[in-house]
Every structure is written in C-alpha cells, then in structure tokens.
Design an enzyme around this catalytic site. Structure first.
Site, short mmCIF file in Angstrom:
data_model
loop_
_atom_site.label_atom_id
_atom_site.label_comp_id
_atom_site.label_asym_id
_atom_site.label_seq_id
_atom_site.Cartn_x
_atom_site.Cartn_y
_atom_site.Cartn_z
N HIS A 1 0.85 -1.20 0.00
CA HIS A 1 0.00 0.00 0.00
C HIS A 1 0.88 1.25 0.00
CE1 HIS A 1 -3.58 2.39 1.60
NE2 HIS A 1 -2.56 3.20 1.85
N GLU A 2 1.85 1.29 0.91
CA GLU A 2 2.74 2.45 0.99
C GLU A 2 3.65 2.53 -0.24
OE1 GLU A 2 2.01 4.52 3.09
OE2 GLU A 2 1.01 3.43 4.69
N HIS B 1 1.88 4.28 -3.07
CA HIS B 1 1.94 5.73 -2.92
C HIS B 1 3.29 6.25 -3.41
CE1 HIS B 1 -1.80 6.35 -0.85
NE2 HIS B 1 -1.46 5.71 0.26
#
Length: 263
Positions: free
Chosen positions: A64-65, A68
């Site tokens: 998820h990170e 980004h």
C-alpha cells in the site's frame, strides 16, 4: 493511509530500490504459515492462522505504501528513492508505529482493517491536481486488488475442494482488505479519500480542515464502536463480499481461529 506532503531540500544523495530482506522475511513467514494452515501441519492451527493473517496483512500494508511512493516517483518526486520507500522495508516508512504496529493492533482488538501510517511526499515537486489525486488513490487500490484476489477462490468454487481452515483465513484476510479499502477511501482528513479530493478544494477550505487530520484515525475507530454504526458497516462489508460468494460463516470462523489465545 494518507500521503503526507513536505517541501524539503533536494535529496539526490543516492537511491536504494532493492527489495528489503525484512520484507522478504515477512513474505516467507506468510508463505510458510499459509502452507502450515493448508496442510494442517501446525500443532496449533489457530496460531498458524494468526501468523498467516498478520504477516500477509503487513505485506499488504507495505505494498500500500509502496504504491503511494511509486506513483509519486513517476509524478515528479525524485526524492522517493533516497527515503527508502521503494525497498518495501516497513521500518523505512514514517511513523512505523502508525504504519505497521497500530493497524495490527486494530486487527487484534476488533477485526478491523484500519489503515495507518504515511509516506512523506514532496508535493511541491508534483504538478497537476490529477497526479496528486492519483498518488493518494494508489494505496487503497492495492487493498482493492488484494481483496479481489483473496475472494476469487470463493467465486470460483473453492469451497468444494480447499481446506476449510485455509479458506476461513482467506475470508478473514479478505474482510480486512475490504474494510481497509472502504475506510481509507472516506473523505476524512488524514485518510487517502481526503487526499484524493483535497487538490480540488480551495486553499481556505484546506486550511480549515488541516487541524483535524491528526485525529482522524481515532475518530473513525471511535465511530465504529457505536453499535448501530458497527452493525451497518459490517452488513455493508458482508454485502460486498457476497458479490464473490464469501460466506459470513467463514469470515467469522477465520476470526475465531485468528484469536488463538481465546480458544
């Protein structure tokens, strides 16, 4: 979780994009514990499910990170590599407590995939509102993808052939991904949903909303403790998972196995 913006000095002093041994170790734990659940090799099946779910959940948090960070890199923030975000090392993310520990605690306490943490993006390097929105959307899209992949076996008829404990673990893990995606897409300051709409708000509105960002996670978690809200929220989660024929009984059984200390 949300992408935090900073405007700092140019960081060109190196870029590490090799996959971290720490991340590979977490993946290995997920694979071995998943195999133990599938084969019923573990002497304590609940503990095996716990290890499988937690390690797979942490893997999804890292990705998820990473999403980004990767989208920010391609949007113009060349400082991303030097910060170590592309290594998938959970210890490189800002506020490791919020990024990894707190979401795991939320899972243990209430079986909720509440997002956490942030990566620092130098927003001043990025031009265009669509790019800013895409950077914020990239993380939740990872959770959506994870959820779909975890629920596909149910939609394809795995209930007739796959081990029950393994399917229960998949169902519970899928529920965490669905909750994380939905909660993270809420237009609440500090969450990615707000990050998606923020570039389109007036500067005055953004200034008024900014002070509330630091309390968003606790506020969302607190609201979910309200019985009527909690029931309505999980009814909606069941509805979404029903699109893939995931039985609620399997999700509940997976959560029961996960809490091995209660068994």
């Amino acid at each position: 979780m949300s992408v935090t913006s900073i405007r700092g000095a140019d960081r060109r002093g190196g870029s590490d994009r090799r996959i971290s041994p720490i991340f590979l170790g977490i993946v290995a734990v997920a694979a071995v514990s998943g195999w133990a659940v599938w084969t019923e090799y573990a002497s304590d099946r609940g503990f095996a499910v716990f290890l499988f779910v937690v390690s797979a959940w942490v893997v999804s948090l890292c990705l998820h990170e990473y999403a980004h960070a990767r989208s920010a890199l391609h949007s113009g923030d060349i400082s991303i590599g030097a910060k170590g975000y592309l290594t998938l090392n959970p210890l490189k993310y800002t506020h490791a407590l919020l990024s990894i520990v707190l979401p795991v605690v939320f899972v243990i306490m209430g079986g909720i995939g509440l997002p956490g943490g942030a990566v620092f993006i130098e927003r001043g390097r990025i031009r265009g509102r669509w790019r800013h929105s895409l950077i914020s959307a990239a993380g939740p899209l990872v959770n959506v993808l994870f959820a779909v992949l975890l629920m596909l076996p149910f939609a394809l008829g795995a209930l007739d052939s796959w081990p029950t404990d393994f399917l229960a673990a998949l169902a519970f893990l899928a529920m965490l991904q669905v909750t994380a995606a939905i909660l993270n897409l809420l237009p609440v300051p500090g969450l990615d949903g707000y990050g998606i709409v923020e570039p389109w708000l007036s500067p005055a509105t953004r200034r008024q909303v900014e002070p509330f960002a630091q309390f968003s996670l606790l506020a969302v978690f607190g609201v979910l403790w309200i019985p009527s809200v909690n029931v309505a929220f999980f009814d909606f989660i069941d509805h979404v998972m029903g699109w893939f024929d995931v039985p609620r009984d399997y999700t509940d059984y997976g959560y029961t196995l996960f809490r091995f200390w209660k068994n």
